[in-house]
Design an enzyme around this catalytic site. Sequence first.
Site, mmCIF file in Angstrom:
data_model
loop_
_atom_site.group_PDB
_atom_site.id
_atom_site.type_symbol
_atom_site.label_atom_id
_atom_site.label_comp_id
_atom_site.label_asym_id
_atom_site.label_seq_id
_atom_site.Cartn_x
_atom_site.Cartn_y
_atom_site.Cartn_z
ATOM 1 N N GLU A 73 0.846 -1.199 0.000
ATOM 2 C CA GLU A 73 0.000 0.000 0.000
ATOM 3 C C GLU A 73 0.881 1.249 0.000
ATOM 4 O O GLU A 73 0.394 2.353 0.157
ATOM 5 C CB GLU A 73 -0.946 0.004 1.183
ATOM 6 C CG GLU A 73 -0.259 0.059 2.541
ATOM 7 C CD GLU A 73 -1.184 0.634 3.600
ATOM 8 O OE1 GLU A 73 -2.246 0.055 3.790
ATOM 9 O OE2 GLU A 73 -0.825 1.652 4.202
ATOM 10 N N CYS A 126 -3.314 -4.478 3.887
ATOM 11 C CA CYS A 126 -2.259 -5.375 4.372
ATOM 12 C C CYS A 126 -2.282 -6.757 3.704
ATOM 13 O O CYS A 126 -1.458 -7.607 4.024
ATOM 14 C CB CYS A 126 -2.369 -5.555 5.876
ATOM 15 S SG CYS A 126 -2.095 -4.050 6.804
ATOM 16 N N HIS A 180 -2.332 -12.512 10.324
ATOM 17 C CA HIS A 180 -1.896 -11.129 10.124
ATOM 18 C C HIS A 180 -1.707 -10.444 11.475
ATOM 19 O O HIS A 180 -2.489 -10.653 12.400
ATOM 20 C CB HIS A 180 -2.901 -10.359 9.261
ATOM 21 C CG HIS A 180 -2.554 -8.906 9.166
ATOM 22 N ND1 HIS A 180 -1.327 -8.483 8.708
ATOM 23 C CD2 HIS A 180 -3.242 -7.781 9.512
ATOM 24 C CE1 HIS A 180 -1.285 -7.155 8.766
ATOM 25 N NE2 HIS A 180 -2.418 -6.708 9.241
#
Lengths: 130, 348
Positions: free
Chosen positions: B80, B112, B234
């Site tokens: 990103e 992400c 994550h």
Amino acid sequence: MIVPRYTREIPQRYRLEAGKCKKCGYLAFPPRVVCPECGNRRFVTVRLKPAGTILTYTVIHVAEDNFAAETPFAVGVVETDDGARLTAQIVDCKPEEIEIGKRVNLILRRIRKEGHAGILQYGYKAVLQR
Amino acid sequence: MAGIVGYGSYVPRYRITVEEIAKQWGKDAVSIKNGLLVNEKTVPGMDEDTITISVQAAKYAVQRAGIDPKEIGAVYIGSESHPYAVKPSGTILIDALGIGPDVHVSDFEFACKAGTEAMYVAYSHVKAGNMDYAMGIGADTSQGAPGDALEFTASAGGSAFIMGKEHVVAEIEHTYSYTSDTADFWRREGRMYPKHGGRFTGEPAYFRHVVSAGQGMMEQAGMKAEDFSYAVFHMPNGKFPLRAGKRLGFTKKQIEPGWIVPWIGNTYSGASPTGLSATLDVAKPGDRILVVSFGSGAGSDAFVFRVTDEIEKIRNLAPGFKSMMDDHKIYLTYGEYAKFRGKIQLND
């Protein structure tokens, strides 16, 4: 306009491409048309080993505008393990950690930004082997 | 079976501690550290960005795979924080590694999750027989707004994975994705810093997607948490992956090797891929690893990996992640950090 020149230099700045004389083995970085040792004009393209030794260095305290925010920073002459010599910034360390004879790796980093709207320019820099 | 044939990671040397950031904004470092389970985060050098991080990780991946870069048929970078709004990061990477020019290149973006997207598409190409090798990379130099909670975690780093069918070190046995329109975190065009929904980023966003993807993956594969040696979820902070793992039946021991966020922060697109890389550094042949990414907006990709005998041959061909995480760190003051991250407006 920096773009055409930057594009021409990509093989050297990104991949450390050198010219090796087909006759005497002289390593030209950047590549040359004529071998300064034997006058031969035929070279084969080789990639330099991305590791070497610091031959000498200096620490820049007053830099031109593009590098002013990075001071103090070191610039050194590095001899690669295959014998070519090149000039590069030595980064990711304090200047006092640098010594002649220390081993470095050559890695790709951003060299500078062409103002706020121009291209980003990448090339080799040296980091100390740890 | 298609899977990973080479992997590599890179994080910058620079760090800033939670204490140093908290001091700047008059916040209580102890309560923030306890809340986030994060001690410090990586900071990119002034000359580092998503491209340079991707290049270093990709070089290590090629070193481990032991292949000619020219054999790689596709390169995808998920991030990103691509340095250009228009001009692909991957173009610079392929010329730096000597890949192509007969190569398919694209940059991905999904908060992400962009890194696992890149891995998924690379894997799909190889599985379909379109090419022998394809590379998927997740890397970021994420920014948190000054004083925002994200500033304590938004960090820099990335990992690269080369997919192939020969000498596979981690076979991909199953994949599963779970996606919905959930506006938990976003950045509008031209804005420097992202916005987020505060507590809304938790239950309706991260936990819904990660837990659903984890459950969906295990149902599809017919597996339970105890069938896996390791799991990577994550890591926007230290707490979320532990809590998601617990809900799915995983122990802290299974999560720990890839739970790197307390010492490097959230590397965004690089987070779960780098957790996988750190886990591959310690995994043994036969181990199964579950990976579940999360990208705001929102979605999760899940993978089941099975580690093969080949891992022992390539593991030491490039630097391990632990040494990169622990050694030769350079700590910054908040002032230096603000300069490094371009938070100070300089005169032209």
